[in-house]
Structure formats: structure tokens, C-alpha cells
Motif scaffolding. Structure first.
Motif, short mmCIF file in Angstrom:
data_model
loop_
_atom_site.label_atom_id
_atom_site.label_comp_id
_atom_site.label_asym_id
_atom_site.label_seq_id
_atom_site.Cartn_x
_atom_site.Cartn_y
_atom_site.Cartn_z
N GLY A 29 -5.92 -4.81 0.37
CA GLY A 29 -6.53 -5.82 1.23
C GLY A 29 -5.50 -6.46 2.13
O GLY A 29 -4.66 -5.79 2.72
N ALA A 30 -5.54 -7.77 2.23
CA ALA A 30 -4.61 -8.52 3.07
C ALA A 30 -3.31 -8.73 2.29
O ALA A 30 -3.14 -9.72 1.57
N ALA A 75 5.70 -5.51 0.95
CA ALA A 75 6.15 -4.48 1.88
C ALA A 75 4.91 -4.01 2.62
O ALA A 75 3.96 -3.52 2.00
N ASP A 76 4.91 -4.19 3.96
CA ASP A 76 3.71 -3.88 4.71
C ASP A 76 4.05 -3.52 6.15
O ASP A 76 5.18 -3.75 6.61
N LYS A 114 0.83 -1.20 0.00
CA LYS A 114 0.00 0.00 0.00
C LYS A 114 0.87 1.26 0.00
O LYS A 114 0.35 2.36 -0.14
N TYR A 115 2.17 1.07 0.19
CA TYR A 115 3.07 2.20 0.45
C TYR A 115 4.04 2.41 -0.72
O TYR A 115 5.24 2.20 -0.61
#
Length: 231
Positions: free
Chosen positions: A161-162, A176-177, A137-138
Motif C-alpha cells: 500500500g502506501a 525503501a520505495d 515492495k522491493y
């Protein structure tokens, strides 16, 4: 006009933010039901509470619609280009800690560092004719991090999402999370690279650099931040 303070509108972040201000003699509260997004501030003069999602707060700060806001370091640095020119970090609040990390399948036993990842990405492209996919997301933070360390031959895949499940579902080769404990990564057979820490994040109080203010607002803001001991 009054000084506007934006805080997360629900969940643990809202509760911990209310507690942080309460410990400094400032009471935050909703004006109505949990479905209403306005509130009251007691003990701080002419300060208005605005309840927003943590994701909205960086944008509202940058636009000058709120003067102060509580949100994650990760969200400010991801959503705002040249963030230092648009907001000022006033205080880390000591909760909401999480690390933005780069993780790969645990089965990649020979991949433990960014240098290893770069070699694998080059080999992956040579073998498959496409770039290794990293779900995240980044995008801004990950792209800047990988550029700094010279990692090439990858593409970022948007994941809202997941993210941890994308490798198992074969929609990405790495991720990457944000992680707090690493338990979810482990449950999905992923491991963090030895040098894969991109950012340490936590809930932080930010001040908008470009919000319009009258002399009265400036005085209110100065008194408020002095009360919080963050000026």
C-alpha cells in the motif's frame, strides 16, 4: 505466430509508450474499448500488441510469452532473479523515471548514511530484542543492496500500500520505495540517506532471451528493432 510486443495497459506509461513508438513511425492502438487488452501495431510488419500491467511484463518476458516488452527497470530487476540471463535491455525510453531509495525518519538527526543505519539497527535490536523493520515492495533489490553495504540487524516488512505511511503508523522504522520528486517522503517526515540510492529506474524496452521463434519471427524481430533503431 507473430512477434508479440507487451506494453503497459493503462495510464501515463501506456500513453508515453504509444508516443515513443509513434515518434519512430510505429502506431500502437487498442482494438476496442479501454477494457480490452489487445491492440494493433501499424507500420511494423507482423507484430502483435499485447496490453498488460507493467508488473506482469517481466514475468511474461521471462516465460517467453512475449518477445518484447516495455516496463520499469525496477520491476525487471526485482521480479527476475539473474535477470540478465532472461531478458536483454534494448533501450531506455526516457520517461517513467523514478529512484528506489532508502529513507528514515527526519527526526533521526544523527542518521545520514548506511553506516549510521547499521549502527542504529544494532542498537535497536539490543534495546528492543527485535530487528529494525524496513517496509518495502522491493525485497530482492533492498536485500541485495543492504548485503553489499554490510547492513545487518534488520527485517523487511512487505508493503503493498502506501509505504511512506508505515513509519507514521508504527508498522516499520524505515522504508525503501520508489520516488520521483521526494515530495511524498518529505510530507511523511522522511529523509533519504546520503548513500541510500538503490536503483535509478525508468521505462525500458526489453527483449526476451528464451522466447520460441521461427526463422520468420526472427526476421520480423530484426526488422522491427532496426526500425526502432535499438538493434
Amino acid at each position: 505466430m507473430s512477434v508479440r510486443l507487451g506494453v503497459p495497459s493503462k495510464g501515463r506509461l501506456m500513453e508515453k509508450t504509444f508516443e515513443w513508438f509513434s515518434a519512430r513511425g510505429v502506431t500502437l492502438g487498442r482494438t476496442g474499448s479501454d477494457r480490452e487488452y489487445s491492440g494493433v501495431v501499424e507500420g511494423a510488419g507482423d507484430v502483435e500488441l499485447v496490453l498488460l500491467s507493467a508488473n506482469e511484463i517481466p514475468r511474461e518476458l521471462a516465460a517467453g510469452h512475449i518477445h518484447l516488452g516495455v516496463t520499469g527497470t525496477d520491476l525487471v530487476r526485482e521480479k527476475l532473479g539473474n535477470w540478465q540471463d532472461r531478458v536483454e535491455e534494448m533501450a531506455e525510453l526516457g520517461f517513467g523515471q523514478a529512484d528506489l531509495v532508502l529513507a528514515v525518519p527526519r527526526a533521526w538527526v544523527d542518521v545520514g548514511t548506511l553506516e549510521d543505519l547499521d549502527a542504529v539497527a544494532a542498537a535497536f535490536r539490543a534495546r528492543h530484542g527485535q530487528r529494525l523493520r524496513i517496509a518495502t515492495k522491493y525485497h530482492r533489490l533492498v536485500r541485495d543492496f543492504l548485503r553489499e553495504y554490510g547492513v545487518a540487524d534488520y527485517c523487511l516488512v512487505d508493503s503493498q500500500g502506501a509505504t511512506e505511511g508505515t513509519v507514521k503508523n508504527e508498522t516499520a522504522e524505515a522504508i525503501a520505495d520508489i520516488t520521483s520528486s521526494g515530495d511524498t517522503l518529505s510530507a511523511n517526515h522522511l529523509k533519504i540517506l546520503d548513500d541510500g540510492l538503490i536503483l535509478r529506474s525508468q521505462a525500458t524496452l526489453f527483449r526476451a532471451r528464451q522466447a520460441d521463434m521461427s526463422d520468420t519471427d526472427r526476421a520480423t524481430l530484426a526488422a522491427f528493432t532496426a526500425l526502432l533503431k535499438v538493434d
